[in-house]
Write a protein that holds these residues in place. Structure first.
Motif, short mmCIF file in Angstrom:
data_model
loop_
_atom_site.label_atom_id
_atom_site.label_comp_id
_atom_site.label_asym_id
_atom_site.label_seq_id
_atom_site.Cartn_x
_atom_site.Cartn_y
_atom_site.Cartn_z
N PHE A 282 38.24 60.55 41.11
CA PHE A 282 39.36 60.23 41.99
C PHE A 282 39.93 58.86 41.64
O PHE A 282 39.33 58.09 40.88
CB PHE A 282 38.93 60.28 43.47
CG PHE A 282 37.91 59.26 43.87
CD1 PHE A 282 38.27 58.09 44.52
CD2 PHE A 282 36.55 59.48 43.63
CE1 PHE A 282 37.33 57.15 44.92
CE2 PHE A 282 35.59 58.55 44.02
CZ PHE A 282 35.99 57.38 44.67
N VAL A 283 41.10 58.58 42.20
CA VAL A 283 41.78 57.32 41.97
C VAL A 283 41.99 56.63 43.30
O VAL A 283 42.18 57.28 44.34
CB VAL A 283 43.14 57.53 41.25
CG1 VAL A 283 44.13 58.28 42.14
CG2 VAL A 283 43.73 56.20 40.79
N THR A 284 41.92 55.30 43.29
CA THR A 284 42.33 54.50 44.44
C THR A 284 43.48 53.60 44.01
O THR A 284 43.50 53.08 42.90
CB THR A 284 41.19 53.64 45.00
OG1 THR A 284 40.71 52.76 43.96
CG2 THR A 284 40.04 54.51 45.49
N CYS A 285 44.45 53.42 44.90
CA CYS A 285 45.60 52.57 44.65
C CYS A 285 45.64 51.50 45.73
O CYS A 285 45.49 51.82 46.92
CB CYS A 285 46.90 53.37 44.66
SG CYS A 285 46.96 54.74 43.49
N GLY A 286 45.85 50.25 45.33
CA GLY A 286 45.70 49.17 46.29
C GLY A 286 46.86 48.23 46.40
O GLY A 286 47.77 48.19 45.55
N ALA A 287 46.82 47.42 47.47
CA ALA A 287 47.83 46.40 47.71
C ALA A 287 47.73 45.25 46.71
O ALA A 287 48.61 44.40 46.66
CB ALA A 287 47.71 45.88 49.13
N ASP A 288 46.64 45.23 45.92
CA ASP A 288 46.50 44.21 44.87
C ASP A 288 47.30 44.55 43.62
O ASP A 288 47.28 43.80 42.65
CB ASP A 288 45.03 44.02 44.51
CG ASP A 288 44.35 45.31 44.05
OD1 ASP A 288 44.97 46.39 44.20
OD2 ASP A 288 43.21 45.24 43.57
N GLY A 289 48.00 45.71 43.62
CA GLY A 289 48.79 46.10 42.45
C GLY A 289 47.99 46.79 41.38
O GLY A 289 48.45 46.93 40.25
N LEU A 290 46.79 47.25 41.72
CA LEU A 290 45.93 47.92 40.75
C LEU A 290 45.65 49.36 41.17
O LEU A 290 45.67 49.69 42.36
CB LEU A 290 44.59 47.19 40.62
CG LEU A 290 44.62 45.78 40.04
CD1 LEU A 290 43.23 45.17 40.09
CD2 LEU A 290 45.14 45.76 38.61
N PHE A 291 45.38 50.22 40.18
CA PHE A 291 44.83 51.54 40.45
C PHE A 291 43.54 51.68 39.63
O PHE A 291 43.46 51.20 38.50
CB PHE A 291 45.82 52.67 40.13
CG PHE A 291 46.44 52.61 38.75
CD1 PHE A 291 45.81 53.19 37.66
CD2 PHE A 291 47.66 51.98 38.56
CE1 PHE A 291 46.37 53.15 36.40
CE2 PHE A 291 48.24 51.94 37.29
CZ PHE A 291 47.60 52.51 36.21
N THR A 292 42.55 52.33 40.22
CA THR A 292 41.24 52.41 39.61
C THR A 292 40.72 53.84 39.69
O THR A 292 40.87 54.50 40.72
CB THR A 292 40.24 51.47 40.33
OG1 THR A 292 40.77 50.15 40.34
CG2 THR A 292 38.90 51.48 39.63
N PHE A 293 40.13 54.33 38.59
CA PHE A 293 39.56 55.67 38.54
C PHE A 293 38.05 55.58 38.72
O PHE A 293 37.40 54.71 38.13
CB PHE A 293 39.89 56.35 37.22
CG PHE A 293 41.37 56.50 36.98
CD1 PHE A 293 42.11 57.46 37.68
CD2 PHE A 293 42.04 55.69 36.08
CE1 PHE A 293 43.47 57.60 37.48
CE2 PHE A 293 43.39 55.82 35.87
CZ PHE A 293 44.12 56.78 36.58
N TRP A 294 37.49 56.51 39.52
CA TRP A 294 36.08 56.49 39.88
C TRP A 294 35.45 57.86 39.67
O TRP A 294 36.12 58.88 39.69
CB TRP A 294 35.92 56.12 41.36
CG TRP A 294 36.65 54.89 41.79
CD1 TRP A 294 37.96 54.79 42.17
CD2 TRP A 294 36.11 53.56 41.90
NE1 TRP A 294 38.27 53.50 42.52
CE2 TRP A 294 37.15 52.72 42.36
CE3 TRP A 294 34.84 53.01 41.67
CZ2 TRP A 294 36.96 51.36 42.58
CZ3 TRP A 294 34.65 51.66 41.88
CH2 TRP A 294 35.70 50.84 42.34
N ASP A 295 34.13 57.86 39.50
CA ASP A 295 33.33 59.08 39.48
C ASP A 295 32.40 59.03 40.69
O ASP A 295 31.47 58.22 40.74
CB ASP A 295 32.52 59.17 38.18
CG ASP A 295 31.77 60.49 38.02
OD1 ASP A 295 31.34 61.04 39.06
OD2 ASP A 295 31.59 60.94 36.88
N LYS A 296 32.67 59.86 41.69
CA LYS A 296 31.87 59.79 42.93
C LYS A 296 30.45 60.30 42.71
O LYS A 296 29.52 59.88 43.41
CB LYS A 296 32.54 60.57 44.06
CG LYS A 296 32.37 62.09 43.99
CD LYS A 296 32.85 62.76 45.25
CE LYS A 296 32.68 64.28 45.15
NZ LYS A 296 31.27 64.70 45.07
#
Length: 366
Positions: A282-296
């Motif tokens: 999944f991906v998270t998108c943040g107010a810091d201007g970054l998006f990050t991909f994760w493996d749960k």
């Protein structure tokens, strides 16, 4: 030969430090939601400027065009596709939800609430189909779009802040950290409340699937405190989708420690979205201007957008149906009020996506 789709033809502007392909004719105000079509390389985006737009994306040539757009009398807070790929549903602060027929570019109201509608989702069940709307009037309603009145209505404990649907599960998040699950078998019925481990206001939710069966088994919840929780509603028992869940957990994200400082800046998680092919990613998108991909499943970070952060918050992100493209929207989220608004506007970008599960995934996790 590198696909032209993902190569910018000009030097990166201040608003596009990653040099990703930018869609033309972006909305004038913040972008509330973007979503790829289930049938074609089309993307829709809704905005606080009261418009919803549809773009055509041609992978081979790199050409992206605005196909059509529609509007409401207030900000559009959510949008979603009908499974046929020819129709779109929109939810607005004008208290209505509309059905937008792309072929005729005509829109008509199909739902009404007493306060702004925050979420709209289509339910395609084996024995029925309907539209689900969640509102700040503290109700969740289900609609036959041919009728003026809802076929079902549930009272929520607080204002709806977001929702997701993966048949046979619907999850609604509300103010005061409410997490409500609904079973969609036969007809929508309340299933259970989830006592989330997160301590701050919820911002987003995305349902996760079992990696083998594809059945819904849990959810990812994002909050304003730079933290995400992976929650499973049945505590190790079988879920309503038939698959077994596993232990819940939470982790920190979208936090920045500036040089020569021992303090962290903590940012809201604006969006969380699971991959359509690799169900544990999944991906998270943040107010810091970054998006990050994760493996749960492995509980690891796969990759993050380059450290050269976007100058604007990432307000929404989405994967294409095949999982080979990732689109994200940037724009001011008004977290610091009018005084901090800038002139960089709102933007939607597309980049290639080739993430795969971590090889260090732990056995036994779904």
């Amino acid at each position: 030969m590198k696909n032209k789709m993902f190569t910018s033809t000009s030097a990166a502007s201040a608003a596009n430090p990653l040099k990703d392909r930018e869609l033309p004719s972006a909305p004038a105000d913040g972008i509330s939601h973007i979503e790829f079509s289930p049938k074609a390389d089309h993307l829709i985006g809704s905005s606080w400027d009261g418009t919803v737009r549809c773009w055509d994306i041609q992978k081979q040539t790199g050409v992206t065009n605005l196909v059509c757009q529609q509007s409401h009398d207030g900000p559009i807070l959510d949008c979603t596709w009908h499974p046929d790929g020819d129709k779109v549903f929109t939810a607005s602060a004008d208290k209505t939800a509309k059905l937008w027929d792309l072929s005729s570019n005509q829109a008509m109201a199909v739902a009404q609430h007493d306060a702004p509608i925050k979420s709209v989702k289509w339910i395609q069940a084996p024995g029925y189909q309907c539209l689900m709307t969640g509102s700040w009037d503290k109700t969740l309603k289900f609609w036959d779009t041919r009728q003026a009145q809802p076929v079902l209505s549930f009272q929520l404990p607080e204002r709806c802040y977001g929702a997701d649907v993966v048949y046979p599960l619907a999850v609604v998040i509300t103010a005061s950290k409410g997490v409500l699950c609904y079973s969609l078998d036969n007809q929508p019925t309340f299933y259970k409340n989830i006592d989330t481990m997160l301590n701050h206001q919820l911002r987003c939710v995305s349902i996760c699937r079992d990696k083998n069966s594809g059945d819904p088994i849990g959810m990812a919840l994002g909050c304003i405190e730079g933290r995400v929780a992976i929650e499973y509603p049945d505590g190790g028992q079988k879920t309503i989708g038939g698959a077994k869940d596993t232990s819940s957990f939470q982790f920190k994200c979208h936090r920045q420690t500036e040089s020569n400082s021992s303090f962290q800046d903590i940012y809201s998680v604006h969006c969380v979205k699971f991959h359509p092919v690799h169900h544990g990613l999944f991906v998270t998108c943040g107010a810091d201007g970054l998006f990050t991909f994760w493996d749960k499943d492995a509980r690891v970070k796969l990759t993050q957008s380059p450290s050269q952060r976007q100058p604007l918050p990432v307000t929404s992100g989405t994967f294409s149906q095949q999982g080979d493209m990732f689109a994200y929207a940037t724009g001011y989220d008004w977290a610091k009020g009018h005084a901090h608004a800038n002139q960089l506007g709102s933007h939607i970008y597309i980049r290639p996506c080739d993430i795969t599960p971590s090889t260090s995934a732990k056995g036994g996790r779904k």
